[in-house]
Design a protein around this motif. Structure first.
Motif, PDB file in Angstrom:
ATOM      1  N   ASP A  24      -4.666   7.641   7.743  1.00 51.53           N
ATOM      2  CA  ASP A  24      -4.186   8.398   6.589  1.00 51.53           C
ATOM      3  C   ASP A  24      -2.800   7.858   6.232  1.00 51.53           C
ATOM      4  N   TYR A  25      -2.443   8.001   4.968  1.00 54.83           N
ATOM      5  CA  TYR A  25      -1.238   7.342   4.454  1.00 54.83           C
ATOM      6  C   TYR A  25       0.032   7.780   5.182  1.00 54.83           C
ATOM      7  N   GLU A  26       0.151   9.062   5.482  1.00 51.88           N
ATOM      8  CA  GLU A  26       1.366   9.572   6.102  1.00 51.88           C
ATOM      9  C   GLU A  26       1.623   8.962   7.469  1.00 51.88           C
ATOM     10  N   SER A  27       0.578   8.457   8.116  1.00 54.96           N
ATOM     11  CA  SER A  27       0.732   7.913   9.475  1.00 54.96           C
ATOM     12  C   SER A  27       1.124   6.446   9.486  1.00 54.96           C
ATOM     13  N   ILE A  45       0.891  -1.169   0.000  1.00 60.14           N
ATOM     14  CA  ILE A  45       0.000   0.000   0.000  1.00 60.14           C
ATOM     15  C   ILE A  45       0.924   1.212   0.000  1.00 60.14           C
ATOM     16  N   ASP A  46       1.509   1.493  -1.158  1.00 61.15           N
ATOM     17  CA  ASP A  46       2.636   2.420  -1.217  1.00 61.15           C
ATOM     18  C   ASP A  46       2.280   3.815  -1.720  1.00 61.15           C
ATOM     19  N   SER A  47       1.023   4.196  -1.612  1.00 59.61           N
ATOM     20  CA  SER A  47       0.630   5.560  -1.964  1.00 59.61           C
ATOM     21  C   SER A  47      -0.680   5.907  -1.281  1.00 59.61           C
ATOM     22  N   ALA A  48      -0.924   7.206  -1.157  1.00 57.62           N
ATOM     23  CA  ALA A  48      -2.185   7.657  -0.566  1.00 57.62           C
ATOM     24  C   ALA A  48      -3.361   7.220  -1.428  1.00 57.62           C
ATOM     25  N   GLU A 101      -6.689   5.096  -0.247  1.00 62.16           N
ATOM     26  CA  GLU A 101      -8.055   5.564  -0.468  1.00 62.16           C
ATOM     27  C   GLU A 101      -8.866   4.531  -1.247  1.00 62.16           C
ATOM     28  N   LEU A 102      -8.240   3.885  -2.236  1.00 57.12           N
ATOM     29  CA  LEU A 102      -8.929   2.836  -2.986  1.00 57.12           C
ATOM     30  C   LEU A 102      -9.238   1.651  -2.082  1.00 57.12           C
ATOM     31  N   LEU A 103      -8.294   1.304  -1.211  1.00 60.31           N
ATOM     32  CA  LEU A 103      -8.514   0.210  -0.264  1.00 60.31           C
ATOM     33  C   LEU A 103      -9.700   0.510   0.645  1.00 60.31           C
ATOM     34  N   ARG A 133       1.591  -1.118   7.122  1.00 63.15           N
ATOM     35  CA  ARG A 133       0.973  -1.425   5.828  1.00 63.15           C
ATOM     36  C   ARG A 133       1.007  -2.919   5.543  1.00 63.15           C
ATOM     37  N   GLN A 134       2.088  -3.567   5.935  1.00 59.99           N
ATOM     38  CA  GLN A 134       2.183  -5.008   5.724  1.00 59.99           C
ATOM     39  C   GLN A 134       1.190  -5.765   6.602  1.00 59.99           C
TER      40      GLN A 134
END
Length: 242
Positions: free
Chosen positions: A181-184, A133-136, A140-142, A190-191
């Motif tokens: 949120d992605y930055e956190s 999950i390597d982008s914001a 969001e899609l997830l 993510r794994q």
């Protein structure tokens, strides 16, 4: 008749503006722009969103009912402060409700087309998380795919009462993927989320085979992943929620 149509159109427009205000306020709270305990500058936010104070006030009343904000006795609204225990309790509440949803869906069964759609969503979730999950945008899609999966399971449960209660629960902040949120998210976090994808297919199998308790356990295990992830996020930030 023309007058009625105009009134109906005005009502729809007012509702649309209120929804814009709600979405804007939730975004500012979720991304930390409005910190817990801080006063909400109604006029400034309304101006930024291109809205008047009327939809902003309606939005704040709605968010107060959903526990996102609190009203000060002296006037004005403040962002509600949540403790780590509050966040975990909210996720557990969602998990308890979704266990019931899975039990009902497994009991009532599903058409082959519904099972196929659940499989499609589960595969899309896997694809979104590969290799990471390597982008914001991926996160969001997830979130969107996860929401679609759970909505379909909720439809299969076929209970308006449970649906109404669960939707109220889902309006709370910091629940599951919607609270991230992605930055956190670190790579390990993510794994962990990616590894939890197997639970979607366990839920599908439970519905197909009418094994509700097996599916309910999968829901519980997935909620544990969400709790661990949110705990790690809060520990890393050290500021929100407090």
């Amino acid at each position: 008749m023309k007058l009625v149509k105009k009134q109906e159109g005005d009502a729809d427009l007012a509702e649309n503006r209120e929804q814009r205000a709600i979405a804007g306020l939730k975004r500012l709270i979720s991304d930390g722009s409005l910190q817990p305990g801080s006063r909400i500058p109604e006029n400034a936010i309304a101006q930024t969103l291109g809205l008047s104070r009327t939809p902003m006030r309606s939005a704040l009343k709605s968010l107060e009912a959903e526990n996102w904000v609190v009203r000060n006795t002296g006037g004005g609204y403040f962002v509600r402060e949540f403790t780590l225990r509050d966040v975990i309790d909210m996720i557990r509440l969602r998990g308890a409700m979704e266990r019931l949803v899975l039990l009902l869906a497994a009991e009532r069964g599903a058409r082959a087309s519904d099972l196929a759609e659940l499989e499609r969503l589960a595969q899309a979730i896997d694809d979104t998380c590969h290799p990471d999950i390597d982008s914001a945008d991926k996160l969001e899609l997830l979130k969107e795919l996860d929401g679609d999966f759970r909505k379909l399971v909720l439809q299969l449960a076929d209970s308006s009462l449970v649906t109404n209660i669960l939707m109220r629960t889902m309006s709370l902040p910091f629940i599951g993927l919607s609270g991230l949120d992605y930055e956190s998210l670190s790579k390990d976090m993510r794994q962990n989320l990616k590894a939890s994808n197997g639970y979607y297919r366990e839920m599908i199998a439970a519905i197909r085979d009418s094994k509700g308790m097996v599916g309910a356990q999968a829901v519980t295990e997935q909620m544990h992943v969400f709790i661990a992830t949110m705990r790690a996020v809060i520990d890393s930030q050290g500021t929100r929620p407090r």
